[in-house]
Design a protein around this motif. Sequence first.
Motif, mmCIF file in Angstrom:
data_model
loop_
_atom_site.group_PDB
_atom_site.id
_atom_site.type_symbol
_atom_site.label_atom_id
_atom_site.label_comp_id
_atom_site.label_asym_id
_atom_site.label_seq_id
_atom_site.Cartn_x
_atom_site.Cartn_y
_atom_site.Cartn_z
ATOM 1 N N ILE A 40 0.838 -1.201 0.000
ATOM 2 C CA ILE A 40 0.000 0.000 0.000
ATOM 3 C C ILE A 40 0.872 1.250 0.000
ATOM 4 O O ILE A 40 0.585 2.227 -0.705
ATOM 5 N N ILE A 41 1.947 1.228 0.789
ATOM 6 C CA ILE A 41 2.867 2.372 0.830
ATOM 7 C C ILE A 41 3.502 2.598 -0.540
ATOM 8 O O ILE A 41 3.573 3.732 -1.034
ATOM 9 N N TYR A 42 3.980 1.518 -1.166
ATOM 10 C CA TYR A 42 4.591 1.639 -2.498
ATOM 11 C C TYR A 42 3.578 2.172 -3.515
ATOM 12 O O TYR A 42 3.922 2.988 -4.381
ATOM 13 N N SER A 43 2.338 1.718 -3.401
ATOM 14 C CA SER A 43 1.292 2.189 -4.316
ATOM 15 C C SER A 43 1.034 3.679 -4.119
ATOM 16 O O SER A 43 0.884 4.433 -5.087
ATOM 17 N N ALA A 44 0.982 4.091 -2.857
ATOM 18 C CA ALA A 44 0.738 5.503 -2.553
ATOM 19 C C ALA A 44 1.889 6.372 -3.050
ATOM 20 O O ALA A 44 1.670 7.441 -3.634
ATOM 21 N N LEU A 45 3.115 5.915 -2.833
ATOM 22 C CA LEU A 45 4.280 6.675 -3.284
ATOM 23 C C LEU A 45 4.332 6.776 -4.806
ATOM 24 O O LEU A 45 4.661 7.829 -5.359
#
Length: 482
Positions: A40-45
């Motif tokens: 989720i963090i990678y997607s948001a970034l």
Amino acid sequence: MIHFKAIGKIMGALLMLLSLLMIPGVVFSLYFESGDHYPIIYSALTSFLFGSILFFSFSKQDQNIRKREGYLIVSMSWLFMSIFGMLPYILSGVVDNLPDAIFETVSGLTTTGATILTDIEATPKGILFWRSMTQWIGGLGIIVLTVAIFPLLGIGGIELFVAESPGPTSDKLHPRIRETAKRLWFVYIGLTISVGIIYFLEGMSFYDAVNHALTTMATGGFSTKNDSMAYFPPIIQYTAIFFMFLAGTNFTIIYFGLKGKFNKVWRSDEFKAYLIGVFTFTVLLFGPVLFYSGDGVENAFRDTLFQVVSLITTTGYVTADYTAYHSGLTLVFFMFLFLGASAGSTSGGIKFVRHLTFFKNSWLEFKRIVHPRAVVPLKINGDRVTGKIITHIMNFLLIYLMIFVIGSIIISLMGYDILTSFGAVATSLGNVGPAIGRVGPVDNFAFFDPFSKIFLSFLMLLGRLELFTILVLFTPYFWRAN
């Protein structure tokens, strides 16, 4: 000439906003230790990075939004949100192929509620929350939100609001479009918080209450349970019925009701038709459901009312398998897929106001035949409906029917039986969720081939943006220079 620089800047702002809305999923992932926080963090970034590049590549002087840009921005925004919104599914491994990821994301953003997940309760908590969040984002339309905040960025929004809200309703809460959008979102957020608190007090866990609050007010229908709303006790189901009905009501009507302006509420012919329709269908179907289900009186009444409201509002929550009663009842429930609730609500479908206009105009046509020289105006809410609006609604209904027929033929040619083809196309175009055939209330869409999933996803977008916003892009008139 279309101003693509202005479009690019707005796409950038949308992607940055989308990335911020992914963050709450990280919190739930860490709390439940479900191990999906990094995807989720990678997607948001990734979304924030691409959004930043687009946003800061163009200056304010590049902005000039007209009607054509408005329609193109809305269509492209849903495409961009679908592409970047599917990243959490792909990077987490919950979905292992693009067609499935696109289908699940588009189904969420369009508040359709159809799913390819076969075991929802086994899905990591962070991803499951993002799944619910996609429906909340799409519920009232992310464009309406950006109409409220874009002026702060120096970006006007009137054309975006018109393109995002193509329904026949013309009610406005405030003469300034930004203030209108703000009021709509205050109502939307307030009702979401309210139903979440009530769910929690009635026995849902905090996590389940938050997720179902998001999908109830969005009339989306995604649940955290494999059994959907059937998992929860009757009191929660009755609460869901009440708030699904509210979510299917024109939000301007809700606003006027909250302000105590009940004369404006009862002046709405569509709201009265919506209320009477739900009541009438429930009364008529209660007896047959009681007879064929073999359940007790209260249970049969609750299931009848729940499924009527859930299907008409295009929410798609399930408490019973209505296809197991009788073929005649199955056909009636299938017809609900073509209703839709109110224009200006979070529901999909054709909408009551279009049906009301069609039937009123058809009835008046008999009078015009008998009295050819008489002027027989059509009135909705006491106001005369112009010929232009009537023509628009008639064209909408005809095109909707044509797409349903052609879409059903295409799906059937892919090797699926006619009931499944009818059900899949109708529920996708109407943004409902459950249907008939192999896509009934207790089934899912996992068995469809990749092409059919992409095609059904396209139908979901068509239905969510009420046909013309997307179809106009395929005409030569749209692309001709002024």
